[in-house]
Design an enzyme around this catalytic site. Structure first.
Site, PDB file in Angstrom:
ATOM      1  N   CYS A   1     -12.660  -4.452   2.143  1.00 55.21           N
ATOM      2  CA  CYS A   1     -13.133  -3.173   1.945  1.00 55.21           C
ATOM      3  C   CYS A   1     -14.168  -3.027   1.540  1.00 55.21           C
ATOM      4  O   CYS A   1     -15.337  -2.340   1.768  1.00 55.21           O
ATOM      5  CB  CYS A   1     -12.047  -1.983   0.939  1.00 55.21           C
ATOM      6  SG  CYS A   1     -10.099  -2.878   0.862  1.00 55.21           S
TER       7      CYS A   1
ATOM      8  N   SER B   1       4.535  -6.563  -1.720  1.00 55.64           N
ATOM      9  CA  SER B   1       4.569  -7.450  -0.049  1.00 55.64           C
ATOM     10  C   SER B   1       5.024  -8.321   0.798  1.00 55.64           C
ATOM     11  O   SER B   1       5.070  -9.548  -0.281  1.00 55.64           O
ATOM     12  CB  SER B   1       2.870  -6.488   0.139  1.00 55.64           C
ATOM     13  OG  SER B   1       2.478  -7.342   1.663  1.00 55.64           O
ATOM     14  N   ALA B   2       6.052  -8.186   1.582  1.00 55.44           N
ATOM     15  CA  ALA B   2       6.619  -9.545   1.489  1.00 55.44           C
ATOM     16  C   ALA B   2       5.518 -10.469   2.504  1.00 55.44           C
ATOM     17  O   ALA B   2       5.832 -11.668   3.036  1.00 55.44           O
ATOM     18  CB  ALA B   2       7.365  -9.268   3.385  1.00 55.44           C
TER      19      ALA B   2
ATOM     20  N   THR C   1       1.041  -1.109  -0.305  1.00 57.16           N
ATOM     21  CA  THR C   1       0.202   0.192  -0.166  1.00 57.16           C
ATOM     22  C   THR C   1       0.351   1.516  -0.066  1.00 57.16           C
ATOM     23  O   THR C   1       0.525   2.264  -0.600  1.00 57.16           O
ATOM     24  CB  THR C   1      -1.092  -0.067   0.825  1.00 57.16           C
ATOM     25  OG1 THR C   1      -2.155  -1.044   0.890  1.00 57.16           O
ATOM     26  CG2 THR C   1      -1.977   0.940   1.395  1.00 57.16           C
TER      27      THR C   1
END
Lengths: 144, 403
Positions: free
Chosen positions: B339, B213-214, B88
């Protein structure tokens, strides 16, 4: 494990049990649906039976409210819901709260009442609005 | 050290047994080898990696190693890696950074993007950047001709996600990259769902900015990165300290980044094997569900191996989710994106693909990982079949059309 919120406790009460068993005054209910028994008003005083309906803007949840009223008060109020469990919980709470009340008092129920009673989050407040909109829609059909 | 559980150990109180974790698109369990490596880093590298002394340089060396590992996974130059807190933040840096560099301009996105992109584009729009949002077809793909037609003289960036987080739909990034390179437009790709799962070559695919992203691929939460192709104009969005050549200030979390790097190293060696294994399990899961009356598969079978998104007419996804997360075995699944649930709307991704609001609301996302087994898949399918049947049997005919 975190505490179960009030709205979920209400949803998980026996008549909405995920095991599918029906109990109490509700004859047919599950996680996406709560349908009332046929209204059983007191004889000789019933004046009207109406149905109110509301849905979300994306129509992914629908709530119907069935009212039987006499001249001044709600004799019995039941619901049917298709939607998230929080909507079922809101409609169920509203039916319990409004049944037996005067029509004026039922009109006075607010989203805050449901939000407080069921510990709804801001994101779940729509459930309260949906149930109240359905009630309002039903009351608007009364010629009182 | 305790190993990472394959299944949920803290199931709801109503359950008598452990659950099955099928929400890898939301986050993946941290791999045991990553935990061990992070523990070693925390035990041995307690200094600030920006410090010039020996302990600081030891910490910096771990970060360099991680950058090499990530760069190898995406075929990028090491100096292009900018560490962030996650995808993000990387996406925010990419889009805001490019827009600021170009003084606003015009950016092209897609309606089915992750909220990290959509909300950032809306934020930029309020500040003067013009935004075009491309639609998708029934399979979730964009039309290349529509993309080409949307490009105008001051288009500075095209942003697209490689793999959709709800449906697993894969966009043809190579073709989009070729178009962008031909028009000299920066291409940003959100690869949060594809890193370590699909082959990514930023050179061959003409990718200028890549958000990763990890925690989507066996690494820790709180670590991510933005790959920035050399000479791509980008204005920093976080200031103070000047770390990472002023591209993103702030002390680097050494153990998080090191864990991310270790996860990249593991993924590079196992990607093809894992892909074959997970793809087989997903099809086994689909076969277990395909007999449900009216079931709709959202996204093509050629989508990302780890995601299966299905809709069950006359069953609300939130209700189904509540049922599945309780009972035995409990399933850790998703009804699409959190979301959308928070906004009391059905999935905007599925609606963009032409699904009705009702069908979009009836969706269930099951996402598999390398630890998922055949037994998990079979048990999950059986639970979904039973729960859908139970809910349908009780559904109100006045409100719900039969399947």
């Amino acid at each position: 494990m975190s505490a179960v919120p009030a709205w979920l406790k209400r949803f998980l009460q026996p008549q909405f049990a995920l095991a599918g068993a029906a109990a109490g005054a509700v004859t047919d209910a599950n996680s996406d649906f709560g349908m009332a028994a046929e209204p059983d008003p007191e004889p000789n005083i019933v004046t009207a039976t109406v149905t109110g309906r509301a849905d979300t803007p994306a129509t992914d949840a629908v709530c119907e409210i069935y009212l039987t009223v006499d001249a001044t008060r709600i004799v019995v109020m039941r619901f049917a819901v298709y939607g998230p469990p929080v909507v079922v919980a809101c409609a169920d709470w509203l039916c319990e709260a409004a049944s037996g009340r005067t029509i004026a008092a039922a009109r006075g129920l607010s989203p805050q009442d449901l939000q407080q009673a069921l510990a709804l989050s801001a994101q779940q407040r729509y459930g309260a609005l949906l149930a109240l909109d359905a009630l309002d829609n039903a009351l608007s059909q009364l010629q009182i | 050290m305790s190993s990472v559980p394959k299944t949920l150990t803290e199931a709801p109180a109503e359950n008598s047994g452990a659950g099955i974790y099928l929400d890898h698109a939301a986050t993946t369990p941290v791999r045991p080898a990553v935990i061990e490596y992070m523990a070693d880093v925390m035990n041995t590298c307690g200094a600030n990696p920006s410090s010039g002394h020996q302990p600081g340089q030891a910490a910096a060396a771990r970060i360099d190693q991680a950058a090499h590992n990530l760069a190898a996974l995406i075929n990028a130059p090491v100096k292009g890696i900018v560490w962030t807190s996650g995808a993000t933040e990387a996406t925010n840096l990419a889009l805001k950074g490019v827009a600021e560099f170009h003084g606003g301009g015009h950016i092209i996105g897609v309606v089915s993007e992750h909220r990290a992109t959509l909300d950032t584009l809306t934020w930029l729009e309020r500040r003067g950047t013009r935004v075009t949002r491309l639609g998708v077809d029934a399979h979730g793909h964009i039309d290349l001709a529509a993309l080409a037609a949307a490009i105008v003289s001051d288009t500075c960036c095209v942003s697209i996600m490689h793999v959709n987080n709800e449906t697993g739909v894969i966009q043809d990034v190579a073709a989009i990259g070729a178009l962008c390179a031909e028009r000299n437009i920066v291409l940003h790709v959100d690869a949060a769902q594809s890193l370590g799962k699909l082959a990514i070559d930023v050179d061959a695919m003409h990718i200028d900015l890549l958000s990763v992203s990890a925690h989507k691929m066996g690494g820790p939460q709180g670590a991510g990165a933005l790959y920035v192709r050399p000479r791509v104009g980008l204005v920093a969005q976080i200031h103070g300290g000047g770390q990472q050549h002023n591209r993103r200030s702030g002390t680097l979390p050494v153990q998080q980044i090191a864990g991310f790097g270790r996860a990249c190293e593991l993924a590079l060696g196992e990607r093809e094997t894992t892909h074959t294994q997970v793809c087989g399990l997903r099809e086994r899961l689909w076969q277990g569900l395909a007999g449900i009356d009216g079931i709709v598969r959202n996204g093509a079978a050629q989508g990302a191996a780890h995601i299966l998104n299905v809709s069950f007419p006359a069953v609300h996804g939130a209700a189904l989710l509540t049922g599945l997360t309780r009972g035995t075995p409990a399933l850790a699944v998703s009804s699409g994106s959190a979301c959308s649930a928070a906004r009391a709307e059905s999935s905007y991704v599925l609606r963009a693909m032409g699904r009705s609001p009702q069908l979009a609301a009836a969706a269930l996302r099951l996402s598999l990982g390398r630890q998922t087994t055949s037994a998990d898949v079979d048990a999950a399918a059986a639970r979904v079949v039973a729960e859908v049947a139970r809910l349908r049997a009780l559904a109100p005919s006045t409100l719900v059309q039969p399947a």
